[in-house]
Design an enzyme around this catalytic site. Structure first.
Site, PDB file in Angstrom:
ATOM      1  N   LYS A  32       0.722  -1.068  -0.060  1.00  0.00           N
ATOM      2  CA  LYS A  32      -0.096  -0.078  -0.044  1.00  0.00           C
ATOM      3  C   LYS A  32       1.014   1.252   0.027  1.00  0.00           C
ATOM      4  O   LYS A  32       0.310   2.151  -0.491  1.00  0.00           O
ATOM      5  CB  LYS A  32      -0.971   0.041   1.155  1.00  0.00           C
ATOM      6  CG  LYS A  32      -0.324   0.301   2.637  1.00  0.00           C
ATOM      7  CD  LYS A  32      -1.582   0.222   3.482  1.00  0.00           C
ATOM      8  CE  LYS A  32      -0.806  -0.227   5.016  1.00  0.00           C
ATOM      9  NZ  LYS A  32       0.132   0.787   5.479  1.00  0.00           N
ATOM     10  N   THR A  33       1.973   1.296   0.566  1.00  0.00           N
ATOM     11  CA  THR A  33       2.811   2.417   0.751  1.00  0.00           C
ATOM     12  C   THR A  33       3.143   2.757  -0.679  1.00  0.00           C
ATOM     13  O   THR A  33       3.295   3.978  -1.297  1.00  0.00           O
ATOM     14  CB  THR A  33       4.007   2.185   1.797  1.00  0.00           C
ATOM     15  OG1 THR A  33       3.548   1.758   2.975  1.00  0.00           O
ATOM     16  CG2 THR A  33       4.807   3.717   1.694  1.00  0.00           C
ATOM     17  N   ASP A 218      -2.382   8.081   4.739  1.00  0.00           N
ATOM     18  CA  ASP A 218      -2.105   6.698   4.708  1.00  0.00           C
ATOM     19  C   ASP A 218      -2.307   6.251   6.075  1.00  0.00           C
ATOM     20  O   ASP A 218      -2.582   7.013   7.071  1.00  0.00           O
ATOM     21  CB  ASP A 218      -0.526   6.663   4.658  1.00  0.00           C
ATOM     22  CG  ASP A 218       0.178   5.306   4.390  1.00  0.00           C
ATOM     23  OD1 ASP A 218      -0.766   4.428   4.237  1.00  0.00           O
ATOM     24  OD2 ASP A 218       1.430   5.132   4.430  1.00  0.00           O
ATOM     25  N   GLN A 249      -5.262  -3.511  11.276  1.00  0.00           N
ATOM     26  CA  GLN A 249      -4.093  -3.127  11.760  1.00  0.00           C
ATOM     27  C   GLN A 249      -4.215  -1.814  12.644  1.00  0.00           C
ATOM     28  O   GLN A 249      -3.515  -1.134  12.813  1.00  0.00           O
ATOM     29  CB  GLN A 249      -3.212  -2.737  10.440  1.00  0.00           C
ATOM     30  CG  GLN A 249      -2.700  -3.952   9.972  1.00  0.00           C
ATOM     31  CD  GLN A 249      -1.401  -3.817   8.971  1.00  0.00           C
ATOM     32  OE1 GLN A 249      -0.445  -3.473   9.206  1.00  0.00           O
ATOM     33  NE2 GLN A 249      -1.653  -4.082   7.543  1.00  0.00           N
ATOM     34  N   ARG A 610       4.610  -8.785   9.957  1.00  0.00           N
ATOM     35  CA  ARG A 610       5.966  -8.133   9.761  1.00  0.00           C
ATOM     36  C   ARG A 610       6.991  -8.876   9.008  1.00  0.00           C
ATOM     37  O   ARG A 610       7.984  -8.532   8.434  1.00  0.00           O
ATOM     38  CB  ARG A 610       6.601  -7.633  10.972  1.00  0.00           C
ATOM     39  CG  ARG A 610       5.750  -6.446  11.591  1.00  0.00           C
ATOM     40  CD  ARG A 610       5.252  -5.342  10.969  1.00  0.00           C
ATOM     41  NE  ARG A 610       4.003  -5.622  10.314  1.00  0.00           N
ATOM     42  CZ  ARG A 610       3.277  -5.095   9.299  1.00  0.00           C
ATOM     43  NH1 ARG A 610       3.962  -3.933   8.823  1.00  0.00           N
ATOM     44  NH2 ARG A 610       1.969  -5.335   9.076  1.00  0.00           N
TER      45      ARG A 610
END
Length: 658
Positions: A32-33, A218, A249, A610
């Site tokens: 997504k970033t 974001d 999240q 992660r």
DNA sequence: AAGGAGGGTTTTTTT
DNA sequence: AACCCTCCTT
């Protein structure tokens, strides 16, 4: 369009939707970033001037990274830098311009967490509430909740449901008045005052609305009420708002984040286009399966189907150890073996934990093995007493009105201005509605200040004046000024008095050197260095990430951080430690309403996701707490995860006795 | 007013 | 174990 070729159709769709409300629901590891960065670059490529796009990120680090990557994507085409900032930095800029409309001075101070705590303590004392009935920390979190719901003290008092709430609301009023008198704002005020400014001054709002054609946000799942209102106000004229987030999240409810903003985005902004990113490119199928199994136990969420694109063999391990020392030893041994024997880079590893007390053991083990490591996001630096003391001096130099900082240092190091006298002066000041310094002549006349103390106060005032003059004369030489200040007040002497062990003394004075170093770095970095800007920066970023140096370091070390600061990052090998009841989920959430457990579960979910290739989940069977060893029960999350794969989990678990 | 001893309390997460 | 507060002596 060359640059878009390695995006999948959904991602490309997200990048190429230039206007109107857009909700990108992006699971963990779906890039997504990257998508939001590409989107910004694409908007600029299509002709929107860079400065007319506002991108809001969650941390300063993310902002920097995004700015950098966008510039890279655009090459030399664009002169102006893309606008990327955090909500807080954005609000500071707005308020510096316009806060006078709300009756604050433009050069207001920003209170960090420590300042806030002192202010809360002062407020409680002013209204004579003993700290035993309402702790400063509890008061602060109440105040923060009120502010995030945009409730001012009077409303807070009227909506109070019990005595403690009412007491809190009264203290809130006092706290707010004290802050304003000190020309200070706290973190929440930055947001709240911006909302107020927009509400009360349409012409100011219009001016800020006119600055941007597009707004992107974001980590939208962590938006709180005031942040939502700021965004909503800014995009009202054009509706060009693109948000990216993942409800699984969301881990900042305690800071006012509300899931309803992301869950209800489409109904808040009619005409919203929704794009789902569900291809996970980060984790192995085993890791992703584990994460999904766990988070499925949450009820209030968008059900989504994350598709793995990587196959792992034995990529997940469970381990249990006798105590926290054994846990640290084994984890570090494991890392050491991989680094020494298998040539794995130390920067491939991350150790993730729930609370800031956990990393200590790991640090000492890592030091023992001489493995390079970096503790991220520990607020330890600006949190150290020495640093806070010196910063308080600097704040007092810049802001005469800042009484919270003044009271911190008025007798540090001891200079003969005792607590008794200070208390008398404060009492008088509160009674007469005067400022601290104004009260002193009266108090002296009333015979409340002993002669020796009075001259000590005068000497202290002269000291401050001397340094203020010096600052005015050469505003850019901050590090020199700080060095001399430390010398003049003999802070080194104070350290020697305070700490008996030479090792401690060395450590503490090293902190002072580090402070001066970070000021020097700031001086080099800034176009027009000023003490007030340095103070603002250190309040907003907590610690001052010396760009290059820190980055280089972070490339070659094992990273230790809390689950909260791990958000948005990824690592080839992750050790998620301390999976025990009371720790993860944390005790405070177990005692709280049920939804808090869901947030802890999301926290565990964030931790698991992660990991790119290998994940180790560990726990200790007992742990030292408050000086006593206590047994630890395995986290309920372990059972939830194993519910789907009990036999393999049991087999892999190894208890190693010391 | 300063410094030291003793006692009580504490640990969520951070812009 | 580490920190802070309070009380006591100097």
């Amino acid at each position: 369009m060359q640059h878009l070729r390695h995006l999948n159709p959904a991602q490309r769709d997200a990048v190429l939707t230039p206007s109107g409300p857009l909700l990108i629901l992006a699971g963990a590891g779906t890039g997504k970033t990257r998508v939001i960065t590409y989107r910004m670059a694409e908007l600029i490529r299509r002709g929107t001037p860079a400065e007319r796009i506002l991108s809001v990120t969650f941390t300063n680090k993310a902002a920097k990274e995004m700015q950098h990557r966008t510039a890279e994507l655009l090459g030399k085409n664009v002169r102006k830098k893309p606008q990327v900032s955090t909500f807080h930095a954005l609000c500071v800029r707005i308020l510096r311009q316009d806060i006078t409309a709300l009756g604050y001075p433009a050069n207001f101070t920003i209170f960090d967490r420590g300042d806030q705590e002192s202010a809360a303590r002062t407020a409680l004392r002013d209204i004579r509430v003993p700290e035993t009935s309402l702790r400063p920390g509890d008061l602060l979190s109440r105040i923060s909740q009120w502010k995030m719901r945009n409730q001012l003290p009077p409303e807070a008092a009227s909506s109070a449901e019990n005595d403690l709430d009412f007491l809190g609301a009264t203290a809130y009023r006092r706290y707010q008045a004290n802050l304003k008198a000190s020309a200070a704002v706290d973190f929440d005020d930055l947001l709240l005052l911006t909302v107020q400014l927009f509400d009360e001054h349409p012409e100011i709002l219009a001016r800020h609305q006119a600055r941007f054609d597009h707004v992107q946000i974001d980590e939208y799942q962590d938006t709180n009420g005031t942040q939502f209102e700021i965004v909503e106000a800014l995009v009202r004229p054009h509706g060009n708002l693109c948000v990216v987030g993942d409800d699984d999240q969301s881990i900042y409810a305690w800071r006012g984040a509300e899931l309803r903003h992301i869950l209800g985005f489409a109904s808040t902004f009619p005409g919203t286009k929704v794009i789902r990113l569900e291809d996970n490119y980060r984790c192995t199928d085993e890791i992703l399966h584990l994460a999904n199994t766990l988070v499925r136990n949450n009820r209030n969420r968008h059900d989504k189907q994350l598709l793995p694109h990587k196959v792992g063999v034995n990529s997940v391990r469970f381990a249990a150890f006798a105590d926290e020392n054994a846990e640290a030893q084994n984890v570090v041994n494991d890392i050491n073996y991989l680094v020494q024997q298998m040539n794995v880079s130390p920067s491939d590893f991350a150790i993730l934990f729930r609370t800031n007390e956990q990393p200590r053991v790991f640090e000492s083990e890592l030091r023992r093995h001489r493995l390079p490591y970096i503790v991220l996001g520990s607020m330890s630096f600006f949190d150290r007493r020495e640093i806070r003391d010196i910063l308080a001096y600097l704040k007092v130099l810049v802001h005469r009105e800042d009484e919270i900082s003044l009271l911190r240092i008025i007798n540090v190091p001891a200079r003969g201005i005792g607590a008794g006298t200070v208390e008398k002066i404060i009492k008088r000041a509160v009674q007469n509605g005067q400022r601290f310094w104004e009260t002193i002549p009266d108090a002296a006349a009333a015979g409340e200040i002993p002669k020796g103390t009075l001259s000590a106060i005068q000497r202290f005032q002269e000291l401050l004046d001397r340094y203020r003059q010096r600052l005015a004369a050469s505003p850019k030489n901050i590090s020199g000024l700080v060095r001399d200040l430390i010398e003049t007040i003999d802070y080194e002497g104070e350290i020697e008095k305070q700490y008996k062990e030479p090792q401690q003394q060395l450590l503490r004075s090293a902190m002072l050197d580090e402070l001066i170093d970070s000021i020097k770095q700031y001086e080099e970095r800034a176009d027009e260095p000023s003490l007030s800007e340095f103070l603002e920066e250190s309040a907003l970023t907590g610690r001052d990430d010396e760009d290059d140096k820190e980055e280089k370091l972070s490339q070659q070390g094992i990273k230790l951080m809390t689950l909260h600061s791990a958000k948005g990052l990824e690592f080839p090998r992750v050790y998620l430690v301390g999976l025990e009841e009371g720790l993860l989920p944390h005790k405070r959430s177990i005692d709280a309403p049920v939804e808090s457990i869901d947030e802890e579960r999301r926290l565990a979910y964030v931790g698991i996701t992660r990991a790119r290739d290998y994940l180790t989940l560990s726990r200790a069977a007992s742990r030292m707490k408050w000086g006593k060893r206590r047994p630890s029960i395995p986290s309920r999350f372990l059972f939830e995860m194993k519910g789907m794969q009990p036999q393999s989990a049991e087999q892999e678990e190894v208890i190693i006795e010391e």
